[in-house]
Design an enzyme around this catalytic site. Structure first.
Site, PDB file in Angstrom:
ATOM      1  N   ASP A 572       3.433   7.815  14.597  1.00 24.00           N
ATOM      2  CA  ASP A 572       3.283   6.780  13.587  1.00 24.00           C
ATOM      3  C   ASP A 572       4.626   6.505  12.932  1.00 24.00           C
ATOM      4  O   ASP A 572       5.592   7.256  13.101  1.00 24.00           O
ATOM      5  CB  ASP A 572       2.200   7.126  12.562  1.00 24.00           C
ATOM      6  CG  ASP A 572       2.618   8.252  11.617  1.00 24.00           C
ATOM      7  OD1 ASP A 572       3.729   8.798  11.790  1.00 24.00           O
ATOM      8  OD2 ASP A 572       1.844   8.578  10.712  1.00 24.00           O
ATOM      9  N   HIS A 585       4.266  -7.462   3.509  1.00 23.76           N
ATOM     10  CA  HIS A 585       3.347  -7.196   4.622  1.00 23.76           C
ATOM     11  C   HIS A 585       3.686  -8.001   5.867  1.00 23.76           C
ATOM     12  O   HIS A 585       3.402  -7.565   6.987  1.00 23.76           O
ATOM     13  CB  HIS A 585       1.905  -7.494   4.176  1.00 23.76           C
ATOM     14  CG  HIS A 585       1.389  -6.481   3.196  1.00 23.76           C
ATOM     15  ND1 HIS A 585       0.970  -5.229   3.564  1.00 23.76           N
ATOM     16  CD2 HIS A 585       1.263  -6.532   1.834  1.00 23.76           C
ATOM     17  CE1 HIS A 585       0.576  -4.545   2.502  1.00 23.76           C
ATOM     18  NE2 HIS A 585       0.753  -5.311   1.419  1.00 23.76           N
ATOM     19  N   ASP A 589       4.068  -6.332   9.418  1.00 23.76           N
ATOM     20  CA  ASP A 589       3.410  -6.735  10.673  1.00 23.76           C
ATOM     21  C   ASP A 589       4.422  -6.901  11.791  1.00 23.76           C
ATOM     22  O   ASP A 589       4.196  -6.471  12.931  1.00 23.76           O
ATOM     23  CB  ASP A 589       2.645  -8.044  10.450  1.00 23.76           C
ATOM     24  CG  ASP A 589       1.444  -7.859   9.538  1.00 23.76           C
ATOM     25  OD1 ASP A 589       0.895  -8.886   9.088  1.00 23.76           O
ATOM     26  OD2 ASP A 589       1.043  -6.697   9.296  1.00 23.76           O
ATOM     27  N   GLU A 616      -0.470   2.202  11.015  1.00 25.10           N
ATOM     28  CA  GLU A 616       0.842   2.364  11.652  1.00 25.10           C
ATOM     29  C   GLU A 616       0.835   3.461  12.699  1.00 25.10           C
ATOM     30  O   GLU A 616       1.884   3.931  13.124  1.00 25.10           O
ATOM     31  CB  GLU A 616       1.909   2.662  10.589  1.00 25.10           C
ATOM     32  CG  GLU A 616       1.842   4.035   9.951  1.00 25.10           C
ATOM     33  CD  GLU A 616       0.895   4.081   8.745  1.00 25.10           C
ATOM     34  OE1 GLU A 616       1.047   4.973   7.913  1.00 25.10           O
ATOM     35  OE2 GLU A 616       0.002   3.202   8.632  1.00 25.10           O
TER      36      GLU A 616
END
Length: 708
Positions: A572, A585, A589, A616
């Site tokens: 992650d 955000h 993304d 993630e």
């Protein structure tokens, strides 16, 4: 009855006229034309050949000359370009002065650049051992003290120019074909840095006795340095940037035993441009240049060679020297042993007195008398350079000379005349036979046309039978242009209309079937898109958690059946929440999309599958060996690190990931839940150990995986 006989007789007369008269007229016309052409050909062939053969060979030898000169110039250009690159680099080191000296001393700590000198006590010279650079650096006796130590100035030069070793090694291995590539120091300290490595002093000891106690420049190339410095005194310093100072030597015998050589020198200057500071040089085997010329095909018996403006011919064969009336000569005096074959020393007066093209011309074509007859001789200038002739240096011109025996022209001309005469003798007989053959074919054609008149009706009746059996698409062949032919055309039009109506009905039925098939295909595609949407993550395009839950049992069964190990790589993004908080955000993304693309690029085998596990967090499933999983994991970690995505809220300035690896080989004692738990534990161990690293679960232990 009389009318019937009249019609029959009339028909026969027409047939006879059609079959006999045209062939007879054709044969008579052909014989007349051939007779006239034969007379004209015999009268004109001699004058045409005589007028055009010389022009043809003049053009041919000019093309030979242009092509060979271009090929030689290309090879010379490659050599001089390498020479200038090396000279420019060496001149930069000289201009840097103390900075270059200090850099050279630092480089001596590295094995590739280190000058590991070995002193020959008996002959009192030194050379470095053969290292990875494959280069030698030779120092002569007068550059040593009584104890055999190299003087400080020479050592400083040697360490400074050791920085050239990578460039010279690359030029020697990858550049133009050459014999030796070297740098000779200034006259006061003339060391030799040479590629490839060779025990140059020992080679010189055998070939040139006494060289070790004399200055290298004065012994091998006397006057060359002085000529460069004379040019420098006579010209402003600014002229150095525009003047090509490439200097070549005469042809000489290489001390290394590689044959006859030609050396290209380019001088170096002191930082103040007030004196010479050595030179760089490339030794080229004569065969390397002469081979281009010798391999050229010049007619049937012609040849080509390279010649200087002083008449020196390059690598002529014994037969060619005999044809030109010249022989090899060896130069006397100091320096290297020089060889030449001088055209101006020919025993044939016309060749010995040959006048080269003037300075403002680069090409001339001559006709000269050789030993075996007359020759076309094309002299094409290939370039102008400075040339050292044993004591002095002066501008010189070099030429490609193409020689073609004139007798070859007459031989071909005679052969052509004989061929034409033979062809003329048989032309009339061949034409007569051809005319008779064509006449017979014409007669057969006439009979065939008569038969076609009755065949048209037969074809029309057969087509009617086919139409009655349901064949709407065949046509009656129209083979005559009379009333029967017109009838056949009308019949074909009628059947075409019937076929078109039938085709309209069939097309309507086909369109209905196509519409049904298209609607069915659209439904299938929609179902497939719905299936993809349910299995793939909309943001990254990777497979989602749902598909992971379906794929894990499937790959579990495959690995178990094939007796292989199943690996699960879980990773992650480090500090992803802070990344979202700082950059927003949308940037988050985009970050996840880039990480997904990098992971897909690393897990690129057909059996490797990458999933977005959630948020993630990502998962990779693969079947293979332990090294395969570690390699994929390290590839992903390194790819993300090298992508250098800025992350002001992390431990590092760039975005990183943490990775955990788990595997299963004994499928009877381990469950898929155990596999996920082990990978998750390894991942969180990576987090605790500082992130941007990778841990693997092995037999219950968590082991750090070091980068490859």
């Amino acid at each position: 009855m009389a009318i019937k006989e009249y019609l029959l007789r009339s028909f026969r007369i027409k047939i006879l006229a059609l079959v006999i008269v045209p062939p007879c007229l054709f044969i008579l016309s052909v014989l007349v034309v051939i007779s006239v052409l034969r007379v004209r050909l015999s009268d004109d062939v001699q004058s045409v050949l005589s007028e055009h053969m010389n022009s043809l060979y003049y053009s041919l030898i000019t093309e030979y000359s242009n092509e060979i000169t271009s090929n030689v110039n290309l090879r010379v250009k490659l050599i001089t370009n390498e020479l200038k690159i090396l000279a420019g680099t060496a001149q930069t080191f000289i201009d840097l002065g103390e900075d270059a000296n200090r850099a050279g001393e630092v480089l001596q700590d590295y094995s590739f650049y280190h000058n590991d000198f070995v002193h020959n006590q008996q002959q009192n010279w030194s050379n470095i051992t053969r290292g990875a650079a494959d280069m030698s650096l030779s120092v002569w006796s007068y550059q040593h003290d009584h104890a055999g130590n190299i003087n400080r100035v020479t050592k400083t030069y040697a360490s400074t120019f050791a920085a050239l070793k990578p460039l010279m090694n690359a030029m020697g291995r990858r550049g133009a074909q050459k014999g030796w590539l070297y740098l000779a120091g200034p006259k006061a300290e003339p060391f030799m840095l040479v590629y490839p490595w060779a025990q140059m002093p020992a080679i010189f000891d055998e070939k040139y006795k006494g060289h070790n106690s004399h200055n290298w420049w004065d012994f091998f190339f006397p006057g060359m340095v002085e000529e460069w410095e004379r040019w420098l005194r006579e010209h402003p310093t600014e002229a150095l940037s525009s003047q090509d100072m490439t200097t070549i030597t005469p042809f000489y015998d290489d001390a290394g035993g590689t044959g006859t050589m030609l050396t290209f020198f380019y001088p170096l200057w002191t930082a103040g441009r007030d004196a010479n500071s050595g030179a760089v040089a490339i030794d080229i085997g004569v065969d390397m240049l002469a081979g281009i010329v010798h391999s050229a095909k010049v007619g049937q018996s012609g040849f080509a060679f390279i010649m200087s403006d002083e008449g020196e011919g390059l690598n002529l064969t014994g037969e060619q020297r005999d044809q030109l009336g010249v022989s090899d000569q060896v130069a006397c005096g100091h320096g290297v042993t020089r060889y030449s074959t001088n055209i101006f020393c020919s025993t044939i007066p016309e060749i010995a007195s040959l006048r080269l093209p003037p300075q403002d011309e680069d090409y001339r074509l001559y006709t000269v008398a050789g030993r075996d007859g007359e020759y076309y001789l094309a002299v094409h200038e290939m370039g102008r350079v400075l040339r050292w002739n044993g004591n002095t240096t002066s501008p010189a011109r070099f030429f490609v000379v193409v020689a073609l025996p004139k007798s070859e022209v007459f031989t071909i001309q005679n052969v052509i005349q004989k061929e034409i005469a033979g062809a003329s003798s048989s032309a009339l007989g061949m034409a007569t036979m051809a005319a008779l053959l064509i006449g017979m074919l014409t007669i057969m054609l006439g009979i065939h046309l008569v038969l076609r008149c009755t065949k048209q009706m037969h074809l029309l009746m057969r087509r009617m039978d086919q139409l009655g059996k349901g064949d709407f698409y065949s046509e009656v062949p129209v083979i005559v242009q009379d009333d029967l032919g017109k009838l056949a055309q009308i019949f074909n039009t009628m059947t075409a209309d019937l076929a078109a109506s039938r085709a309209q009905l069939q097309n309507y039925a086909t369109r209905l079937e196509g519409m049904v098939a298209e609607r069915t295909k659209e439904l299938d595609e929609a179902n497939k898109q719905l299936a993809d949407i349910s299995r793939k993550d909309a943001l990254t395009g990777l497979y989602n958690r749902r598909h992971f839950d379906e794929a894990l049992p499937l790959m579990w069964r495959v690995a178990k059946r094939e007796g292989k190990t199943l690996f699960l790589i879980m990773f992650d993004v480090d500090h992803f929440k802070q990344f979202n908080d700082i950059y927003g955000h949308l940037a988050g993304d985009e970050c996840l999309r880039r990480v997904a693309a990098l992971a897909t690029g690393c897990a690129n085998r057909p059996q490797d599958i990458v999933f977005r596990y959630g948020g993630e967090e990502f998962v990779v499933l693969l079947v293979g060996g332990a090294n395969d999983a570690r390699h994929v994991g390290e590839c992903i970690r390194k790819a993300v690190e090298d992508e250098k995505i800025p992350h002001a809220g992390g431990c590092d300035p760039w975005l990183t990931i943490s990775i955990g690896i788990a595997s299963v080989h004994d499928f009877s004692s381990t469950s898929s839940a155990d596999l996920l738990a082990q990978a998750d534990a390894a991942l969180y161990r990576s987090k605790r150990e500082g992130r941007n690293c990778m841990f693997e679960s092995r037999n219950g232990d968590l082991v750090a995986v070091k980068p490859e």
